[in-house]
Motif scaffolding. Structure first.
Motif, PDB file in Angstrom:
ATOM      1  N   TRP A 126       7.554 -20.883  -0.275  1.00  0.00           N
ATOM      2  CA  TRP A 126       8.053 -20.418   1.009  1.00  0.00           C
ATOM      3  C   TRP A 126       7.323 -19.136   1.406  1.00  0.00           C
ATOM      4  O   TRP A 126       6.968 -18.318   0.560  1.00  0.00           O
ATOM      5  N   ALA A 127       7.125 -18.959   2.693  1.00  0.00           N
ATOM      6  CA  ALA A 127       6.393 -17.807   3.215  1.00  0.00           C
ATOM      7  C   ALA A 127       7.126 -16.500   2.920  1.00  0.00           C
ATOM      8  O   ALA A 127       8.357 -16.459   2.830  1.00  0.00           O
ATOM      9  N   ILE A 128       6.343 -15.422   2.779  1.00  0.00           N
ATOM     10  CA  ILE A 128       6.889 -14.088   2.509  1.00  0.00           C
ATOM     11  C   ILE A 128       6.441 -13.148   3.633  1.00  0.00           C
ATOM     12  O   ILE A 128       5.420 -12.455   3.537  1.00  0.00           O
ATOM     13  N   PRO A 129       7.193 -13.121   4.751  1.00  0.00           N
ATOM     14  CA  PRO A 129       6.841 -12.226   5.862  1.00  0.00           C
ATOM     15  C   PRO A 129       7.392 -10.818   5.705  1.00  0.00           C
ATOM     16  O   PRO A 129       7.020  -9.915   6.462  1.00  0.00           O
ATOM     17  N   ALA A 130       8.286 -10.607   4.735  1.00  0.00           N
ATOM     18  CA  ALA A 130       8.934  -9.300   4.569  1.00  0.00           C
ATOM     19  C   ALA A 130       8.020  -8.324   3.834  1.00  0.00           C
ATOM     20  O   ALA A 130       7.075  -8.710   3.129  1.00  0.00           O
ATOM     21  N   ASP A 131       8.317  -7.035   3.980  1.00  0.00           N
ATOM     22  CA  ASP A 131       7.631  -6.004   3.200  1.00  0.00           C
ATOM     23  C   ASP A 131       7.945  -6.192   1.717  1.00  0.00           C
ATOM     24  O   ASP A 131       8.916  -6.863   1.349  1.00  0.00           O
ATOM     25  N   ILE A 132       7.130  -5.566   0.874  1.00  0.00           N
ATOM     26  CA  ILE A 132       7.345  -5.609  -0.567  1.00  0.00           C
ATOM     27  C   ILE A 132       7.973  -4.288  -1.007  1.00  0.00           C
ATOM     28  O   ILE A 132       7.541  -3.210  -0.590  1.00  0.00           O
ATOM     29  N   ARG A 133       8.997  -4.367  -1.847  1.00  0.00           N
ATOM     30  CA  ARG A 133       9.693  -3.165  -2.321  1.00  0.00           C
ATOM     31  C   ARG A 133       9.069  -2.678  -3.616  1.00  0.00           C
ATOM     32  O   ARG A 133       8.774  -3.444  -4.512  1.00  0.00           O
ATOM     33  N   PHE A 134       8.867  -1.343  -3.724  1.00  0.00           N
ATOM     34  CA  PHE A 134       8.276  -0.735  -4.918  1.00  0.00           C
ATOM     35  C   PHE A 134       9.355  -0.093  -5.783  1.00  0.00           C
ATOM     36  O   PHE A 134      10.347   0.421  -5.276  1.00  0.00           O
ATOM     37  N   VAL A 135       9.111  -0.076  -7.096  1.00  0.00           N
ATOM     38  CA  VAL A 135       9.964   0.646  -8.035  1.00  0.00           C
ATOM     39  C   VAL A 135       9.069   1.452  -8.966  1.00  0.00           C
ATOM     40  O   VAL A 135       8.114   0.918  -9.540  1.00  0.00           O
ATOM     41  N   ASP A 136       9.363   2.738  -9.098  1.00  0.00           N
ATOM     42  CA  ASP A 136       8.665   3.621 -10.034  1.00  0.00           C
ATOM     43  C   ASP A 136       9.652   3.961 -11.137  1.00  0.00           C
ATOM     44  O   ASP A 136      10.434   4.901 -11.033  1.00  0.00           O
ATOM     45  N   ARG A 137       9.626   3.185 -12.189  1.00  0.00           N
ATOM     46  CA  ARG A 137      10.648   3.269 -13.225  1.00  0.00           C
ATOM     47  C   ARG A 137      10.681   4.631 -13.921  1.00  0.00           C
ATOM     48  O   ARG A 137      11.740   5.181 -14.200  1.00  0.00           O
ATOM     49  N   ASP A 138       9.479   5.178 -14.240  1.00  0.00           N
ATOM     50  CA  ASP A 138       9.430   6.420 -15.016  1.00  0.00           C
ATOM     51  C   ASP A 138       9.130   7.647 -14.163  1.00  0.00           C
ATOM     52  O   ASP A 138       8.831   8.720 -14.686  1.00  0.00           O
ATOM     53  N   ASN A 139       9.185   7.501 -12.825  1.00  0.00           N
ATOM     54  CA  ASN A 139       9.010   8.629 -11.908  1.00  0.00           C
ATOM     55  C   ASN A 139       7.706   9.387 -12.139  1.00  0.00           C
ATOM     56  O   ASN A 139       7.660  10.615 -12.067  1.00  0.00           O
ATOM     57  N   ASN A 140       6.627   8.640 -12.388  1.00  0.00           N
ATOM     58  CA  ASN A 140       5.330   9.287 -12.574  1.00  0.00           C
ATOM     59  C   ASN A 140       4.427   9.161 -11.355  1.00  0.00           C
ATOM     60  O   ASN A 140       3.234   9.455 -11.416  1.00  0.00           O
ATOM     61  N   GLY A 141       4.999   8.707 -10.238  1.00  0.00           N
ATOM     62  CA  GLY A 141       4.229   8.585  -9.014  1.00  0.00           C
ATOM     63  C   GLY A 141       3.453   7.293  -8.902  1.00  0.00           C
ATOM     64  O   GLY A 141       2.712   7.107  -7.929  1.00  0.00           O
ATOM     65  N   LYS A 142       3.629   6.382  -9.870  1.00  0.00           N
ATOM     66  CA  LYS A 142       2.913   5.114  -9.839  1.00  0.00           C
ATOM     67  C   LYS A 142       3.900   3.952  -9.918  1.00  0.00           C
ATOM     68  O   LYS A 142       4.830   3.964 -10.741  1.00  0.00           O
ATOM     69  N   THR A 143       3.699   2.971  -9.067  1.00  0.00           N
ATOM     70  CA  THR A 143       4.601   1.821  -9.012  1.00  0.00           C
ATOM     71  C   THR A 143       4.416   0.944 -10.239  1.00  0.00           C
ATOM     72  O   THR A 143       3.282   0.614 -10.611  1.00  0.00           O
ATOM     73  N   ASP A 144       5.523   0.550 -10.870  1.00  0.00           N
ATOM     74  CA  ASP A 144       5.423  -0.329 -12.028  1.00  0.00           C
ATOM     75  C   ASP A 144       6.174  -1.646 -11.848  1.00  0.00           C
ATOM     76  O   ASP A 144       6.134  -2.511 -12.717  1.00  0.00           O
ATOM     77  N   ARG A 145       6.866  -1.817 -10.713  1.00  0.00           N
ATOM     78  CA  ARG A 145       7.524  -3.087 -10.430  1.00  0.00           C
ATOM     79  C   ARG A 145       7.577  -3.319  -8.928  1.00  0.00           C
ATOM     80  O   ARG A 145       7.726  -2.376  -8.146  1.00  0.00           O
ATOM     81  N   LEU A 146       7.447  -4.584  -8.536  1.00  0.00           N
ATOM     82  CA  LEU A 146       7.567  -4.994  -7.136  1.00  0.00           C
ATOM     83  C   LEU A 146       8.712  -5.989  -7.011  1.00  0.00           C
ATOM     84  O   LEU A 146       8.957  -6.791  -7.922  1.00  0.00           O
ATOM     85  N   TYR A 147       9.411  -5.943  -5.871  1.00  0.00           N
ATOM     86  CA  TYR A 147      10.394  -6.970  -5.532  1.00  0.00           C
ATOM     87  C   TYR A 147      10.017  -7.556  -4.173  1.00  0.00           C
ATOM     88  O   TYR A 147       9.645  -6.824  -3.246  1.00  0.00           O
ATOM     89  N   ALA A 148      10.126  -8.873  -4.048  1.00  0.00           N
ATOM     90  CA  ALA A 148       9.793  -9.555  -2.800  1.00  0.00           C
ATOM     91  C   ALA A 148      10.828 -10.632  -2.525  1.00  0.00           C
ATOM     92  O   ALA A 148      11.481 -11.138  -3.444  1.00  0.00           O
ATOM     93  N   ALA A 149      10.978 -11.003  -1.250  1.00  0.00           N
ATOM     94  CA  ALA A 149      11.910 -12.057  -0.850  1.00  0.00           C
ATOM     95  C   ALA A 149      11.220 -12.986   0.129  1.00  0.00           C
ATOM     96  O   ALA A 149      10.357 -12.560   0.906  1.00  0.00           O
TER      97      ALA A 149
END
Length: 426
Positions: A126-149
């Motif tokens: 299925w198409a993904i027209p929504a933005d992608i959500r970022f998670v920075d688990r260890d607060n080091n300024g770098k994204t380590d997980r993405l969530y999409a719908a």
């Protein structure tokens, strides 16, 4: 310093552009990508907002976006999709594809090198027209997980720093939830619940009664058919999204580490009674994999949810029957909800004028207080929310909450019965 702009086309086409506007009077095209470029064949109409972030596995900043919208979704019920079914991560400076996940009709598999890789995912149809959500688990300024719908009612998770390593060839994509129909996957010809906006993710720490989890929150609704529910004769379009029962979900992703597949992936969350709690009329007690709240007939989520100070705000629209006595525009009933994401209790405001309320916006503003009566000038910070509605769940949202563009004060409770106060000052 450098300044880049990233432009998408929405219904205008299947392109994404990058401009160097460091010198505003002499902008330069950095790169352009379309579905005609190798590795971008799945790119649909570019709806997803391209977002810049840093990741451990790549030196330059990266640009992350959903593969886009498929015009086949305009049909009712939707026909088989052919584009937009994926996620792209590209080098923000060069436009080179670093990693992607896209639909395959065969078995799921990932391949590539430490600098460029791709995952073929059998369930990502299925198409993904929504933005992608970022998670920075260890607060080091770098994204380590993405969530999409996606518009099939699915929620996806991408781990960028799994146990095996952090380079693109080690990135892993898994399905967190399948919410399109009651048992997950919908039958052929049946329109699923659609997600047009990204998940809102709140990291929840462990308590004495529950372990830590990511609260992944989002509402369903076919935003491209916002004001239509039935045919003119009152009948329902068979198998169409007009007859879909939409909901707002709060999902508990208990894989809070950086590798959701270690030691083994969690079962895919569905809305079956053994998976999610129905909190529509009963307070949620923290059990199962989260909860959902069912909207009224025809009601649908039409914006992104935002969580601030323990309350989640989002907006909906519900078509209303046209009046035979009025020729005024009928934009449906618009509501702004305030939800307790831990109990499932909620309050709402019916916005004046109807229509599609924009995503709530929160922030902090500094108010300058001028000098007076010998006291020096001071300043005070106030947190605010524009378009939240719902009364904040108590009465903490002041201001014009009857308007979808009204601002409310989140800083302190506003007493309902104001009384004059006196004090003595030496």
């Amino acid at each position: 310093n450098t300044a880049y702009l990233f432009l998408t086309m929405r219904r205008g086409g299947r392109f994404i552009y990058a401009l160097d506007v460091t010198t505003p009077t002499a902008p330069v095209v950095l790169w352009r990508k379309s579905n005609d470029d190798a590795g971008f064949e799945e790119l649909g109409q570019t709806w997803s907002r391209p977002r810049v972030t840093l990741v451990e596995g790549h030196a330059n900043p990266v640009l992350v976006f959903g593969a886009g919208y498929d015009p086949a979704e305009d049909a009712e019920p939707p026909v088989a999709g052919t584009m937009g079914r994926g996620i792209f991560v590209v080098d923000a400076v060069t436009g080179v594809r670093i990693w992607s996940a896209a639909y395959t009709s065969g078995a799921s598999a990932c391949s590539g090198t430490t600098t460029q890789a791709a995952c073929a995912v059998s369930g990502m149809k299925w198409a993904i027209p929504a933005d992608i959500r970022f998670v920075d688990r260890d607060n080091n300024g770098k994204t380590d997980r993405l969530y999409a719908a996606d518009v099939g009612g699915n929620v996806w998770r991408v781990d960028l720093e799994p146990t095996d390593g952090n380079t693109p060839d080690k990135w892993k994509v898994t399905k967190l939830a399948a919410l399109g129909c009651a048992t997950g996957v919908c039958a052929s010809g049946v329109a699923p619940r659609k997600f047009f906006f990204p998940p809102n993710v709140v990291l929840v720490g462990a308590t004495s009664t529950t372990g830590s989890y990511d609260a992944v929150m989002l509402g369903s609704g076919d935003r491209e058919h916002p004001l239509k529910r039935t045919n003119l004769d009152g009948t329902t379009v068979a198998g169409s999204s007009y007859s879909v029962t939409n909901r707002f979900y709060v999902l508990k992703d208990t894989k809070t580490g950086k590798d959701a597949t270690s030691p083994s992936a969690s079962p895919v969350i569905t809305e079956e009674a053994t998976s999610l709690f129905d909190a529509t009329s009963t307070t949620y007690a923290g059990t199962l994999n989260g909860f959902y709240i069912t909207f009224a007939t025809g009601e649908k989520a039409v914006n992104e949810s935002v969580t601030v100070r323990g309350t989640t705000f989002f907006g909906t629209n519900k078509p209303t029957p046209p009046s035979v006595l009025s020729c005024n525009a009928n934009l449906g009933e618009a509501k702004g909800y305030a939800l307790d994401p831990f109990k499932g209790t909620l309050d709402f405001t019916v916005f004046d004028g109807g229509g599609l309320p924009p995503t709530p916006t929160v922030g902090i503003v500094t108010i300058l207080i001028p000098a007076k009566d010998g006291e020096p000038a001071t300043s005070v910070k106030r947190s605010f929310c524009v378009g939240c509605g719902g009364g904040g769940g108590d009465s903490s949202v002041g201001g014009d909450t009857k308007s979808a563009l009204g601002a409310g004060d989140l800083s302190k409770p506003v007493p309902k019965n104001v009384r004059r106060t006196y004090w003595y000052k030496k």
